[in-house]
Write a protein that holds these residues in place. Structure first.
Motif, PDB file in Angstrom:
ATOM      1  N   SER A  27       0.747  -1.301   0.085  1.00 27.12           N
ATOM      2  CA  SER A  27       0.118  -0.139   0.185  1.00 27.12           C
ATOM      3  C   SER A  27       0.836   1.311  -0.064  1.00 27.12           C
ATOM      4  O   SER A  27       0.269   2.364   0.431  1.00 27.12           O
ATOM      5  N   SER A  28       2.129   1.082  -0.286  1.00 26.87           N
ATOM      6  CA  SER A  28       2.964   2.250  -0.302  1.00 26.87           C
ATOM      7  C   SER A  28       3.076   2.894  -1.763  1.00 26.87           C
ATOM      8  O   SER A  28       2.196   2.292  -2.746  1.00 26.87           O
ATOM      9  N   PHE A  48      -2.752  -8.869  -2.651  1.00 27.87           N
ATOM     10  CA  PHE A  48      -2.270  -7.377  -2.971  1.00 27.87           C
ATOM     11  C   PHE A  48      -2.183  -7.303  -4.387  1.00 27.87           C
ATOM     12  O   PHE A  48      -1.200  -7.650  -5.206  1.00 27.87           O
ATOM     13  N   SER A  50      -1.971  -5.090  -6.358  1.00 24.22           N
ATOM     14  CA  SER A  50      -1.016  -4.137  -7.035  1.00 24.22           C
ATOM     15  C   SER A  50       0.498  -4.748  -7.113  1.00 24.22           C
ATOM     16  O   SER A  50       1.285  -4.159  -7.919  1.00 24.22           O
TER      17      SER A  50
END
Ligand SMILES: NC(=O)c1ccc[n+]([C@@H]2O[C@H](COP(=O)([O-])OP(=O)(O)OC[C@H]3O[C@@H](n4cnc5c(N)ncnc54)[C@H](OP(=O)(O)O)[C@@H]3O)[C@@H](O)[C@H]2O)c1
Length: 332
Positions: A27-28, A48, A50
């Motif tokens: 989430s960075s 995740f 992404s």
């Protein structure tokens, strides 16, 4: 890294530490590419979305070159290694995986301007004169420690200005099986204890500093935000609580509600454990990391052991039962 939003390659992302690092970075602002060797999540199965996954044997130079060309990372977090001291029996594989692979990644980092983080271990130290500063001379006792120290040397030589060596001690956290972490593996024999056998001897000889992978992941995420020039060289990170495997077993019995029934079924072993020789106390001094992160104390960066262990054991709690007994109830 001195700006957000870089491309970060995480090797060994399916492993104990790698899963925590991927979770921390997902989430960075960074674009995360993650590697596994025997497995990666099927498309659509990753928690995740992404993160892009690559299944690759990184000891294969062609696979490695293709991956690095495909990802073009600004930062390489090199976690993958053989880390089980008793499994380090094939010298060629150990050299290829724990020494030549980090060397190749360091050469790539130096040539491309990427930052390389190489995860190493307290087992590079002999454990006879703690605590060990970042610049203490490694003198490992077993083949695993020798291979990780050689990996460190290779990284330092190939990328003196853009590589960081981060040494950590015994890791635990969210596990796929009790045996996955050398810390939670202590719980495996506790599951099968019986009243009518001799007490189970558990290592009370070696000082251990259990370190939660989520804490290591947070430290790595914080390092990613710092200028590479400040990071080159060696850093240490360690959980703040000193213990032994026997004391951890006592804590586990408490956590599992088995202290009363099981306490007499285990006993402290004052002798070194069998198998590959291990350091007795390889405590890492973490002064340089604390200064870099502006932290007053390791406890500020560490999950309390009781909290971390409680969460780690929780999915397995129903496997534990009160021990069988052959004793006949005294009804008099
Ligand atoms: N665990 C500890 O207590 C501890 C303590 C101190 C230092 N360390 C260091 O911390 C780092 C991470 O350890 P860990 O416990 O997370 O390790 P781990 O759970 O054993 O994970 C090893 C990782 O390496 C991958 N891998 C295996 N062979 C590979 C190959 N040929 N090419 C590419 N990847 C390969 C595995 O992929 P698959 O899962 O897909 O097979 C897995 O992702 C290591 O450098 C270790 O030396 C660990």
């Amino acid at each position: 890294m001195d700006s957000p939003g870089k491309t970060v390659l995480v090797t060994g992302a399916t492993g104990l530490l790698g899963r925590a690092v991927v979770a921390a970075l997902a989430s960075s602002p960074h674009a995360v590419a993650a590697t596994g060797w025997s497995r990666v999540p099927a498309p659509g199965d990753s928690p995740f979305p992404s993160v892009t996954w690559h299944k690759a044997d990184l000891t294969d130079p062609d696979a490695r070159t293709a991956l690095l060309a495909d990802v073009a990372p600004h930062a390489i977090l090199h976690l993958a290694a053989e880390r089980r001291p008793d499994a380090c029996k094939d010298p060629d594989r150990l050299a290829a995986f724990n020494v030549e692979l980090p060397r190749a990644l360091a050469e790539h980092a130096a040539a491309s301007g990427a930052w390389l983080l190489y995860i190493s271990t307290d087992y590079v130290f002999p454990g006879s004169n703690p605590p060990y500063a970042e610049d203490a001379t490694p003198a490992p006792l077993n083949d695993y420690g020798v291979s990780k120290a050689a990996g460190e040397d290779a990284v330092r030589l190939a990328a003196p200005e853009c590589a960081t060596i981060l040494r950590v001690p015994i890791l635990y956290g969210s596990i796929e099986s009790l045996g996955e972490s050398a810390l939670t593996a202590i719980a495996e024999p506790l599951r099968d204890l019986e009243h009518d056998t001799r007490p189970l001897l558990i290592d009370n000889w070696a000082a251990r500093f259990p370190t939660h992978v989520d804490d290591v992941a947070r430290v790595i995420a914080a390092l990613l935000a710092l200028p590479v020039a400040d990071l080159a060289g060696t850093l240490h990170f360690s959980g703040s609580e000193q213990t032994t495997k026997y004391k951890v077993a006592l804590l586990m019995l408490d956590i599992l509600g088995l202290a009363e029934s099981h306490i007499a079924l285990i006993a402290p072993n004052p002798n070194p454990p069998p198998g590959a020789p291990r350091p007795q106390n390889a405590q890492l001094s973490c002064a340089r990391l604390l200064a870099l992160l502006n932290a007053a104390d390791l406890a500020d960066l560490s999950t309390p052991l009781i909290d971390g262990l409680t969460a780690a054991l929780q999915p397995f709690a129903s496997d534990f039962r009160r021990p069988a007994t052959t004793a006949t109830a005294d009804l008099s």
